[in-house]
Design an enzyme around this catalytic site. Structure first.
Site, PDB file in Angstrom:
ATOM      1  N   CYS A  64      -1.084   4.004  -6.428  1.00  0.00           N
ATOM      2  CA  CYS A  64      -1.980   3.370  -5.446  1.00  0.00           C
ATOM      3  C   CYS A  64      -2.227   1.967  -5.983  1.00  0.00           C
ATOM      4  CB  CYS A  64      -3.289   4.150  -5.345  1.00  0.00           C
ATOM      5  SG  CYS A  64      -4.576   3.292  -4.419  1.00  0.00           S
ATOM      6  N   CYS A  84       0.869  -1.176   0.000  1.00  0.00           N
ATOM      7  CA  CYS A  84       0.000   0.000   0.000  1.00  0.00           C
ATOM      8  C   CYS A  84       0.908   1.229   0.000  1.00  0.00           C
ATOM      9  CB  CYS A  84      -0.851  -0.038   1.262  1.00  0.00           C
ATOM     10  SG  CYS A  84      -1.853   1.428   1.530  1.00  0.00           S
TER      11      CYS A  84
HETATM   12  N1  DGL Z   1      -3.910   0.543  -1.983  1.00  0.00           N
HETATM   13  C1  DGL Z   1      -3.688   1.698  -1.170  1.00  0.00           C
HETATM   14  C2  DGL Z   1      -2.502   2.512  -1.734  1.00  0.00           C
HETATM   15  O1  DGL Z   1      -1.698   1.945  -2.470  1.00  0.00           O
HETATM   16  C3  DGL Z   1      -5.002   2.364  -1.017  1.00  0.00           C
HETATM   17  C4  DGL Z   1      -5.060   3.466  -0.120  1.00  0.00           C
HETATM   18  C5  DGL Z   1      -6.322   3.697   0.640  1.00  0.00           C
HETATM   19  O2  DGL Z   1      -6.794   2.795   1.323  1.00  0.00           O
HETATM   20  O3  DGL Z   1      -6.749   4.848   0.611  1.00  0.00           O
HETATM   21  O4  DGL Z   1      -2.303   3.661  -1.442  1.00  0.00           O
END
Ligand code: DGL
Length: 264
Positions: A184, A72
């Protein structure tokens, strides 16, 4: 004794990273945790994001993991240094591939889409200062996309997701970007929609392969890579598992997968 690799994300986004890891390291066990009860991480405070991810790293240590992937971007830029200072286990994070984008652009202008938290972070500013000081970098936060992906089957939400993406990507296209970095991990799940909007002329980059290679490097250095064996995969989430489970099954193309809702 076989030790798994722990992989965490706020939801299903990190599955795109998990898939790359499984492809590159087919004899490794993985435990994936999608923290969908607290998704999105992107609109939380730095302390909240750090605490949420620290509790998952602790959980993975309790599960005897040999390495944890913070799959993430938001959690990585918010707290990978904090997590490293708190835990002994090797940690691999994911950040927007600014360096690769800077090397690839021919127009000297590339875009980065990510959560508002990632875009505004010092970590992201530092990446640009270090790796793209002579480029025009157009940063675009995309609020709402992660929520739509988590809410329902992507196919069912497709029109809404495409509409929102179009709104965010139109200004980038006007700036004549030729490369777009997905900052993301959730956005890689809708890569086809993004490419449909940008057209084929724009090079879209995600971080999956680079992260998988880094995991391999660390495990090789630590002499912890498994030899030929049948791997086991476990997927956990902290809220409703229905949509999460469907995404797991679509991405991993198997029904023989453990998917459970737990709260560590
Ligand atoms: N997959 C997360 C990232 O790479 C998502 C972020 C979120 O939950 O806002 O930032």
């Amino acid at each position: 004794m076989i030790q798994p690799i722990g992989i965490l994300d706020s939801g299903a986004g990190g599955l795109t990273i998990a898939k790359e890891i499984v492809n590159l390291l087919p004899f490794e066990d993985i435990i994936y945790f999608g923290d969908n009860l607290y998704c999105p991480y992107g609109d939380k405070t730095i302390e909240e994001i750090r605490n949420l991810s620290a509790r998952l790293v602790k959980y993975f240590i309790g599960q005897n993991c040999k390495l944890v992937v913070v799959a993430c971007n938001t959690a990585t830029v918010a707290g990978i240094d904090y997590l490293r200072s708190k835990f002994d286990i090797p940690l691999v994070g994911v950040v927007p591939v600014v360096k690769t984008a800077a090397n690839l652009t021919k127009t000297n202008t590339f875009g980065v889409i990510a959560t508002k938290f990632t875009i505004e972070s010092n970590y992201q500013k530092e990446l640009i200062r270090k790796f793209a000081p002579d480029k025009r970098v157009i940063n675009q936060p995309c609020p709402g996309i992660v929520e739509l992906i988590e809410k329902n089957n992507i196919k069912k939400n497709e029109i809404e997701i495409e509409g929102l993406l179009r709104k965010y990507l139109t200004p980038l296209l006007k700036e004549k970007i030729d490369v777009l970095a997905l900052g993301c991990t959730h956005y890689a799940l809708v890569r086809n929609l993004i490419q449909k909007i940008t057209g084929p002329g724009i090079h879209i980059l995600d971080s999956g392969e680079a992260v998988a290679c880094q995991v391999k490097r660390v495990l090789t250095n630590n002499n912890q890579l498994n030899g030929l064996r049948e791997p086991a995969y476990k997927f956990y989430c902290s809220s409703s598992s229905e949509n999460f489970g469907k995404m797991v099954k679509t991405i991993f193309k198997s029904d023989k997968i453990v998917i459970e809702k737990i709260n560590p």
